[in-house]
Enzyme design. Structure first.
Site, PDB file in Angstrom:
ATOM      1  N   LYS A   1      -1.589 -19.658 -29.806  1.00 14.26           N
ATOM      2  CA  LYS A   1      -2.098 -20.411 -30.959  1.00 14.26           C
ATOM      3  C   LYS A   1      -1.865 -19.631 -32.243  1.00 14.26           C
ATOM      4  O   LYS A   1      -1.421 -20.177 -33.263  1.00 14.26           O
ATOM      5  CB  LYS A   1      -3.599 -20.655 -30.825  1.00 14.26           C
TER       6      LYS A   1
ATOM      7  N   GLN B   1     -12.711 -21.978 -27.726  1.00 14.08           N
ATOM      8  CA  GLN B   1     -11.864 -22.028 -26.539  1.00 14.08           C
ATOM      9  C   GLN B   1     -12.706 -22.276 -25.284  1.00 14.08           C
ATOM     10  O   GLN B   1     -13.715 -21.605 -25.054  1.00 14.08           O
ATOM     11  CB  GLN B   1     -11.085 -20.710 -26.421  1.00 14.08           C
TER      12      GLN B   1
ATOM     13  N   ASP C   1     -10.411 -30.091 -32.493  1.00 14.55           N
ATOM     14  CA  ASP C   1     -10.221 -30.298 -31.057  1.00 14.55           C
ATOM     15  C   ASP C   1     -10.538 -31.742 -30.652  1.00 14.55           C
ATOM     16  O   ASP C   1     -10.186 -32.174 -29.560  1.00 14.55           O
ATOM     17  CB  ASP C   1     -11.180 -29.367 -30.302  1.00 14.55           C
TER      18      ASP C   1
HETATM   19  N1  GUN Z   1      -8.865 -24.918 -22.988  1.00 14.37           N
HETATM   20  C1  GUN Z   1      -7.768 -25.504 -22.468  1.00 14.37           C
HETATM   21  N2  GUN Z   1      -7.324 -26.475 -23.279  1.00 14.37           N
HETATM   22  C2  GUN Z   1      -8.159 -26.511 -24.335  1.00 14.37           C
HETATM   23  C3  GUN Z   1      -8.233 -27.323 -25.518  1.00 14.37           C
HETATM   24  O1  GUN Z   1      -7.420 -28.209 -25.768  1.00 14.37           O
HETATM   25  N3  GUN Z   1      -9.256 -27.052 -26.352  1.00 14.37           N
HETATM   26  C4  GUN Z   1     -10.167 -26.087 -26.100  1.00 14.37           C
HETATM   27  N4  GUN Z   1     -11.137 -25.896 -26.978  1.00 14.37           N
HETATM   28  N5  GUN Z   1     -10.138 -25.325 -25.025  1.00 14.37           N
HETATM   29  C5  GUN Z   1      -9.139 -25.540 -24.144  1.00 14.37           C
END
Ligand code: GUN
Length: 283
Positions: free
Chosen positions: A53, A97, A120
């Site tokens: 990211k 996350q 998200d």
């Molecule tokens: N963990 C795996 N995929 C995601 C996602 O799209 N968003 C978040 N916050 N955590 C994740």
């Protein structure tokens, strides 16, 4: 005949370039799109996601504020951080996350995020807007799926779409997005009686159940489009999707590989949502 292998990396790179241009335009007006990333504990897969990211954000002219918290963080401490980020005028988007370490209540944390900063798309308010057919921030992996369908020229209106898996992160929102695009959607899951029969009728298959090669290639209708969201780590270390790729590719018109299909789209859509959040809040 083998179907088109959809190059998610290339489509994601193009989307990131679009996001980078939009972010530059905002920077020209002294608005720096900024994403706060909260990582609690030391789940190795999460650490990998967070690193990619950060790299993608840099390329897309989006600033990242990293918040790494120990696995011993309490619910109250995590909630307090979210409250601080909600109030910080510099922060446009907040990503916590998932999964969180055992003992922390992820739903409560997601509910605490300001819906205007919920890039998200997992806050109940944003999921509600999506259910109403007027999404503000749609979850990132489902948005990535929709972009890939657009990329291969899928005709969605009237299409039979089968989604396998009903998670809040992927299955449910992708079913809503497909339904909003006028597909006829069947949402399958572990209790579905005749999964093979459902898949055989589908013009579009989205597999997001997290079971290696559950979807057999022979179930795929000739000319169907197949999106494989599954990322399953096998004992030998290899990654496989939820679809039996080699045989499905013989029948599909287009199919995503694992890795390099849907995966790269998630981060690109997250950055896209972050720039949208910056524009909505500040431009
Ligand atoms: N963990 C795996 N995929 C995601 C996602 O799209 N968003 C978040 N916050 N955590 C994740």
């Amino acid at each position: 005949m083998i179907g088109q292998i959809i190059d998610g990396k290339a489509v994601a790179a193009r989307l990131r370039a679009e996001v980078a241009a939009a972010a530059s335009a905002l920077r020209g007006r002294q608005i720096v799109p900024t994403l706060a990333v909260v990582l609690v504990g030391d789940d190795p897969a999460s650490a990998v996601y967070v690193r990619s990211k950060t790299k993608a954000a840099r390329e897309a002219n989006v600033d990242i504020r990293d918040h790494k918290l120990p696995a011993t963080t309490s619910q109250a401490e995590l909630m307090a951080l979210v409250v601080t980020l909600n109030a910080d005028p510099i922060v446009d988007g907040i990503l916590v996350q998932l999964p969180l370490p055992a003992g922390l209540d992820a739903d409560a944390v997601l509910r605490a995020i300001d819906p205007d900063k919920d890039v998200d798309g997992l806050h109940p308010t944003n999921l509600g807007y999506l259910a109403q057919g007027r999404p503000v921030f749609a979850p990132c992996t489902p948005s990535g799926c929709m972009r890939l369908l657009q990329e291969v020229g899928a005709e969605l209106a009237g299409a039979r779409a089968v989604v396998i898996g009903r998670s809040v992160l992927v299955g449910k929102p992708v079913a809503l997005l497909l339904s909003n695009a006028n597909a006829t959607v069947t949402l399958c899951h572990s209790k579905t009686r005749d999964l093979a029969g459902e898949v055989r009728r589908a013009d579009i298959v989205v597999a997001a159940i997290g079971r290696p090669e559950l979807v057999r290639g022979e179930w795929i209708r000739e000319g169907a489009i197949v999106l494989d969201v599954g990322v399953n780590r096998m004992p030998d270390g290899k990654l496989v999707g939820d679809v039996e790729f080699s045989t499905a590719a013989q029948r599909a018109r287009a199919i995503t590989p694992v890795p390099g299909g849907v995966g790269p789209m998630t981060i690109a859509c997250l950055l896209d949502n972050t720039v949208t959040a910056a524009r909505r809040r500040r431009a």
